[in-house]
Enzyme design. Structure first.
Site, PDB file in Angstrom:
ATOM      1  N   CYS A   1      -1.308 -42.913  20.947  1.00  0.00           N
ATOM      2  CA  CYS A   1      -0.457 -43.023  22.060  1.00  0.00           C
ATOM      3  C   CYS A   1       0.075 -44.227  22.030  1.00  0.00           C
ATOM      4  O   CYS A   1       0.002 -45.272  21.255  1.00  0.00           O
ATOM      5  CB  CYS A   1      -1.681 -42.764  23.294  1.00  0.00           C
TER       6      CYS A   1
ATOM      7  N   GLU B   1      -7.192 -39.880  33.270  1.00  0.00           N
ATOM      8  CA  GLU B   1      -7.454 -39.548  32.176  1.00  0.00           C
ATOM      9  C   GLU B   1      -6.980 -38.549  30.924  1.00  0.00           C
ATOM     10  O   GLU B   1      -7.304 -37.616  31.902  1.00  0.00           O
ATOM     11  CB  GLU B   1      -8.835 -39.809  32.269  1.00  0.00           C
TER      12      GLU B   1
ATOM     13  N   ASP C   1      -0.576 -30.512  31.766  1.00  0.00           N
ATOM     14  CA  ASP C   1      -0.598 -31.908  32.536  1.00  0.00           C
ATOM     15  C   ASP C   1      -1.151 -31.616  33.476  1.00  0.00           C
ATOM     16  O   ASP C   1      -0.794 -30.845  33.999  1.00  0.00           O
ATOM     17  CB  ASP C   1       0.562 -32.270  32.414  1.00  0.00           C
TER      18      ASP C   1
ATOM     19  N   ARG D   1      -1.777 -34.013  35.818  1.00  0.00           N
ATOM     20  CA  ARG D   1      -1.984 -35.259  36.804  1.00  0.00           C
ATOM     21  C   ARG D   1      -1.021 -34.363  38.282  1.00  0.00           C
ATOM     22  O   ARG D   1       0.261 -33.569  38.075  1.00  0.00           O
ATOM     23  CB  ARG D   1      -0.883 -36.198  36.135  1.00  0.00           C
TER      24      ARG D   1
END
Length: 203
Positions: free
Chosen positions: A68, A94, A128, A130
């Site tokens: 990454c 994470e 995703d 988040r």
């Protein structure tokens, strides 16, 4: 829901590459997810501070994983925010919110040919997960309701605006492409609109 500052403590930061800055770490109470998220005050924040919400990446931030670009982005953010004045928000989510073990399971699927988003989906997980609600709460507790956002991710800006933070400008970070992470970066650019230019590296 509002949050408030819990503690402030000075921490001298010494990052790889020789970067040395003094920071003030800030903890909070009343965050929506009860997580132990941190803000680092860097430089002297002005009326419109430079802000980076940075999602925790143990493999990249701590161990320097080349799969990454998280470690180089973190170091860049500390340097740039220290110069401009602002806040690094270190968010404990994470693996784009799926957790460390699930992230490593997704890596195994990526080794078989799936991209980072398809690997999450194959595990029955969100592409995703988040949520930047806590980032907005942290900024509110710090008195920063108008910011310049250091990020290539348009979703961060959209979520912060939806949570009541005015994003004056979205400032691009550097692109840290290598043979090890170019497929990951290309997936971010093509599938979620990250502002990344990836010339000259084979997939």
């Amino acid at each position: 829901m509002t949050a408030e500052v819990r503690t402030r403590v000075r921490i001298p930061l010494r990052l790889d590459g020789g970067l040395a800055v003094d920071a003030e770490a800030v903890t909070f109470r009343g965050l929506a997810d009860d997580g132990e998220h941190l803000a680092f005050v860097l430089g002297t924040p002005g009326e419109v501070p430079l802000v980076r919400p940075h999602s925790e990446c143990l493999t990249g931030d701590v161990f320097g994983s080349a799969r990454c670009d998280c470690g180089p982005q973190l170091a860049e953010a500390v340097a740039r925010i220290s110069e401009a004045g602002g806040y690094l928000l270190y968010l404990r989510q994470e693996g784009r919110g799926i957790g460390l073990y699930n992230k490593l399971d997704a890596y195994a699927l990526q080794d078989g040919g799936l991209d980072t988003y398809a690997a999450n989906a194959a595990l029955g997980l969100p592409e995703d997960a988040r949520d930047y609600t806590v980032a907005a709460q942290m900024l509110g507790a710090l008195g920063a309701d108008r910011v310049d956002l250091l990020s290539n991710n348009p979703d961060k800006a959209a979520q912060l605006r939806a949570a009541g933070i005015a994003v004056r400008d979205q400032v691009a970070t550097g692109v840290y492409a290598t043979e090890n992470n170019v497929r990951y970066l290309r997936a971010k650019a093509e599938q979620t609109g990250h502002t990344l230019s990836l010339p000259g590296i084979a997939s």
